[in-house]
Scaffold this motif. Structure first.
Motif, mmCIF file in Angstrom:
data_model
loop_
_atom_site.group_PDB
_atom_site.id
_atom_site.type_symbol
_atom_site.label_atom_id
_atom_site.label_comp_id
_atom_site.label_asym_id
_atom_site.label_seq_id
_atom_site.Cartn_x
_atom_site.Cartn_y
_atom_site.Cartn_z
ATOM 1 N N MET A 162 -2.650 0.692 -43.869
ATOM 2 C CA MET A 162 -3.145 -0.631 -43.520
ATOM 3 C C MET A 162 -4.628 -0.721 -43.884
ATOM 4 S SD MET A 162 -1.223 -1.160 -39.846
ATOM 5 C CE MET A 162 -1.764 -2.845 -39.690
ATOM 6 N N VAL A 163 -4.898 -0.976 -45.160
ATOM 7 C CA VAL A 163 -6.256 -1.023 -45.674
ATOM 8 C C VAL A 163 -6.920 -2.335 -45.264
ATOM 9 C CG1 VAL A 163 -7.687 -0.925 -47.734
ATOM 10 C CG2 VAL A 163 -5.585 0.429 -47.609
ATOM 11 N N LEU A 164 -8.152 -2.240 -44.764
ATOM 12 C CA LEU A 164 -8.935 -3.432 -44.450
ATOM 13 C C LEU A 164 -9.603 -3.895 -45.741
ATOM 14 C CD1 LEU A 164 -10.045 -5.396 -42.352
ATOM 15 C CD2 LEU A 164 -11.897 -3.769 -41.921
ATOM 16 N N GLU A 165 -9.225 -5.080 -46.222
ATOM 17 C CA GLU A 165 -9.596 -5.458 -47.580
ATOM 18 C C GLU A 165 -9.786 -6.970 -47.710
ATOM 19 O OE1 GLU A 165 -8.049 -3.313 -51.491
ATOM 20 O OE2 GLU A 165 -6.627 -4.822 -50.796
ATOM 21 N N ALA A 166 -10.754 -7.340 -48.536
ATOM 22 C CA ALA A 166 -10.934 -8.735 -48.949
ATOM 23 C C ALA A 166 -10.540 -8.832 -50.420
ATOM 24 C CB ALA A 166 -12.381 -9.173 -48.748
ATOM 25 N N THR A 167 -9.672 -9.775 -50.748
ATOM 26 C CA THR A 167 -9.108 -9.878 -52.102
ATOM 27 C C THR A 167 -9.314 -11.280 -52.640
ATOM 28 O OG1 THR A 167 -7.385 -8.282 -51.476
ATOM 29 C CG2 THR A 167 -7.043 -9.545 -53.489
ATOM 30 N N ASN A 186 -16.860 -10.028 -43.125
ATOM 31 C CA ASN A 186 -16.677 -8.675 -42.591
ATOM 32 C C ASN A 186 -17.075 -7.662 -43.667
ATOM 33 O OD1 ASN A 186 -15.899 -6.306 -41.384
ATOM 34 N ND2 ASN A 186 -13.811 -6.962 -40.908
ATOM 35 N N LYS A 187 -18.237 -7.052 -43.505
ATOM 36 C CA LYS A 187 -18.735 -6.123 -44.505
ATOM 37 C C LYS A 187 -17.971 -4.805 -44.516
ATOM 38 C CE LYS A 187 -21.904 -8.969 -45.808
ATOM 39 N NZ LYS A 187 -21.803 -9.647 -47.123
ATOM 40 N N TYR A 188 -17.118 -4.571 -43.506
ATOM 41 C CA TYR A 188 -16.305 -3.354 -43.495
ATOM 42 C C TYR A 188 -15.085 -3.475 -44.409
ATOM 43 C CZ TYR A 188 -19.060 -1.817 -39.489
ATOM 44 O OH TYR A 188 -20.092 -1.430 -38.670
ATOM 45 N N GLN A 189 -14.785 -4.678 -44.871
ATOM 46 C CA GLN A 189 -13.650 -4.877 -45.770
ATOM 47 C C GLN A 189 -13.964 -4.301 -47.155
ATOM 48 O OE1 GLN A 189 -13.420 -9.166 -45.459
ATOM 49 N NE2 GLN A 189 -11.488 -9.031 -44.341
ATOM 50 N N LYS A 190 -12.991 -3.598 -47.724
ATOM 51 C CA LYS A 190 -13.105 -3.181 -49.113
ATOM 52 C C LYS A 190 -12.919 -4.402 -50.015
ATOM 53 C CE LYS A 190 -11.565 1.578 -48.391
ATOM 54 N NZ LYS A 190 -10.602 2.636 -48.793
ATOM 55 N N GLN A 191 -13.431 -4.319 -51.240
ATOM 56 C CA GLN A 191 -13.427 -5.460 -52.155
ATOM 57 C C GLN A 191 -12.421 -5.237 -53.287
ATOM 58 O OE1 GLN A 191 -17.746 -6.847 -52.869
ATOM 59 N NE2 GLN A 191 -17.972 -4.692 -52.340
ATOM 60 N N ARG A 192 -11.631 -6.275 -53.564
ATOM 61 C CA ARG A 192 -10.635 -6.178 -54.642
ATOM 62 C C ARG A 192 -10.470 -7.533 -55.322
ATOM 63 N NH1 ARG A 192 -6.969 -2.708 -56.351
ATOM 64 N NH2 ARG A 192 -7.457 -1.318 -54.595
ATOM 65 N N LYS A 243 -0.909 -9.114 -48.498
ATOM 66 C CA LYS A 243 -2.237 -8.696 -48.043
ATOM 67 C C LYS A 243 -2.460 -9.021 -46.573
ATOM 68 C CE LYS A 243 -3.717 -7.019 -51.940
ATOM 69 N NZ LYS A 243 -4.024 -5.575 -52.108
ATOM 70 N N THR A 244 -2.102 -10.212 -46.141
ATOM 71 C CA THR A 244 -2.349 -10.611 -44.757
ATOM 72 C C THR A 244 -1.388 -9.932 -43.782
ATOM 73 O OG1 THR A 244 -0.978 -12.582 -45.134
ATOM 74 C CG2 THR A 244 -3.355 -12.820 -45.370
ATOM 75 N N ASN A 245 -0.187 -9.609 -44.227
ATOM 76 C CA ASN A 245 0.745 -8.887 -43.359
ATOM 77 C C ASN A 245 0.383 -7.412 -43.234
ATOM 78 O OD1 ASN A 245 2.305 -11.132 -42.814
ATOM 79 N ND2 ASN A 245 3.746 -10.753 -44.483
ATOM 80 N N ASP A 246 -0.250 -6.856 -44.253
ATOM 81 C CA ASP A 246 -0.621 -5.448 -44.218
ATOM 82 C C ASP A 246 -1.669 -5.180 -43.151
ATOM 83 O OD1 ASP A 246 -0.482 -2.767 -45.300
ATOM 84 O OD2 ASP A 246 -2.492 -3.128 -46.070
ATOM 85 N N ASN A 247 -2.596 -6.117 -42.961
ATOM 86 C CA ASN A 247 -3.623 -5.971 -41.928
ATOM 87 C C ASN A 247 -4.030 -7.370 -41.475
ATOM 88 O OD1 ASN A 247 -6.132 -5.547 -40.494
ATOM 89 N ND2 ASN A 247 -6.272 -3.549 -41.471
ATOM 90 N N PRO A 248 -3.970 -7.652 -40.172
ATOM 91 C CA PRO A 248 -4.304 -9.006 -39.696
ATOM 92 C C PRO A 248 -5.732 -9.431 -40.021
ATOM 93 C CG PRO A 248 -3.181 -7.740 -37.984
ATOM 94 C CD PRO A 248 -3.506 -6.780 -39.085
ATOM 95 N N GLU A 249 -6.628 -8.465 -40.286
ATOM 96 C CA GLU A 249 -8.015 -8.802 -40.580
ATOM 97 C C GLU A 249 -8.287 -8.929 -42.078
ATOM 98 O OE1 GLU A 249 -10.847 -6.364 -38.576
ATOM 99 O OE2 GLU A 249 -9.726 -6.300 -36.717
ATOM 100 N N ASN A 250 -7.273 -8.765 -42.907
ATOM 101 C CA ASN A 250 -7.456 -8.960 -44.347
ATOM 102 C C ASN A 250 -7.652 -10.443 -44.660
ATOM 103 O OD1 ASN A 250 -7.210 -6.268 -44.862
ATOM 104 N ND2 ASN A 250 -5.184 -6.370 -45.791
ATOM 105 N N THR A 251 -8.419 -10.715 -45.696
ATOM 106 C CA THR A 251 -8.649 -12.092 -46.133
ATOM 107 C C THR A 251 -8.409 -12.194 -47.634
ATOM 108 O OG1 THR A 251 -11.023 -11.624 -46.362
ATOM 109 C CG2 THR A 251 -10.292 -12.658 -44.313
ATOM 110 N N VAL A 252 -8.026 -13.394 -48.079
ATOM 111 C CA VAL A 252 -7.690 -13.628 -49.487
ATOM 112 C C VAL A 252 -8.330 -14.935 -49.928
ATOM 113 C CG1 VAL A 252 -5.836 -13.959 -51.161
ATOM 114 C CG2 VAL A 252 -5.505 -12.395 -49.247
#
Length: 337
Positions: free
Chosen positions: A1-6, A103-109, A40-49
């Motif tokens: 469950m990667v925390l990520e912004a895509t 959220n600066k803790y999100q990885k970038q993709r 992406k959003t189902n993998d982690n509730p805090e993910n954003t797209v």
């Protein structure tokens, strides 16, 4: 469950009108965007797209980083096919969108679709890829449509941006397949997406259709694995586990089923007498008599068995004599002490 912004980049140029992909290059991208947003959003509730359309006079940010499906649908409503695509400019704008994520803790993709020839030269793309790598931005490129013309440029671009295998180039030639299904089976989603039993879904459940059930099943599996690890750690060394005992019992049952009826009866008698010996060593003579009565009743209840059979009586008599001898020896030993 990667925390990520895509950020998803759509190629909505005139080239996307072609119907060599089902139903068209443009509509195939729209379906894939919906699928990737759900993943992406189902993998982690805090993910954003977020979503960018890179055709027209200049690339346009359609959807800022969000986890709300309604915002995505509203932002993409009315999107149409425009003139030329600006692949490199769209990448740079996507990088700025990721830089200003909340959220600066999100990885970038960035996940970019290319359905038209890329005008930028290979040297400029390599320079852009190195910039992405320096800023910690991973890039996935879906190369379809004019895939042969773009293959060399995109391969150099992804190689320059790649950092520990976090960036991927997926080339999908035309065919009867659905673009989103090809993405599901690619490294972009991660080892083929929701791989597992039940038609490619975890626990036979499609996380896109019922994310809450899939999450509950995944958490239940993790709890069970943790319970088994704790049980294995608390198990004394040399003591067989319950699972091993169960397998041993199953093997014994399988062996008994392979024997004929007479041999099964003999084995059953021996097992009963062995239990009688164990109980007699720690119990009284009355318990031994009770076990003998139990053996007699068990034999009488077996179908097709005559309790008065001379061969059976002889076997019972010899085993009883052995039991009496062993009991006498144990008694003499206890008296000597």
């Amino acid at each position: 469950m990667v925390l990520e912004a895509t950020v998803l980049i759509i190629d909505n140029s005139e080239w996307s009108r072609n119907g060599d992909y089902t139903p068209s290059r443009f509509q195939a991208q729209i379906d894939s965007v919906h699928y990737l947003f759900s993943i992406k959003t189902n993998d982690n509730p805090e993910n954003t797209v977020g979503v960018i359309a890179n055709a027209g006079e200049t690339p346009e940010v359609l959807v800022s980083l969000t986890a709300d499906l309604g915002v995505l649908l509203k932002g993409m409503h009315g999107l149409g096919v425009r003139s030329e695509s600006h692949f490199d400019t769209g990448i740079q704008i996507a990088q700025l969108v990721l830089k200003h994520r909340a959220n600066k803790y999100q990885k970038q993709r960035i996940i970019a679709f290319t359905a038209s020839p890329i005008d930028a030269d290979e040297k400029a793309l390599v320079k852009l890829g190195k910039k992405l790598k320096k800023n910690g931005v991973s890039i996935d490129v879906v190369n379809f449509g004019e895939h042969a013309a773009n293959e060399t440029k995109l391969a150099a671009f992804v190689e320059a941006a790649n950092n520990n295998e976090t960036s991927h180039l997926v080339t999908i030639p035309p065919g009867p397949h659905v673009l989103s299904e090809q993405i599901r089976a690619s490294p972009i989603v991660g080892a083929g997406g929701s791989a597992g039993g039940g038609g490619g879904f975890d626990f036979g459940v499609d996380a896109d259709m019922d994310p809450e059930l899939a999450l509950a099943l995944r958490m239940s599996l993790q709890d069970e694995e943790e319970r088994q690890r704790r049980g294995a750690a608390a198990q004394p060394i040399g003591e067989p586990s319950s699972a091993s005992q169960q397998r041993a019992g199953d093997d014994g049952d399988a062996v008994m089923e392979d024997l004929d009826e007479d041999e099964q009866i003999r084995r059953a008698i021996q097992m009963s007498l062995m239990e009688s010996e164990q109980d007699g060593a720690s119990g009284s003579a009355g318990d031994a008599m009770a076990n003998d009565d139990l053996v007699a009743s068990l034999i009488g209840s077996l179908p097709g068995v005559d309790p008065n059979d001379p061969a059976l009586q002889s076997a019972l008599g010899s085993d009883s004599t052995k039991n009496n001898t062993d009991s006498s020896k144990n008694k003499d030993k206890s008296d000597d002490k």
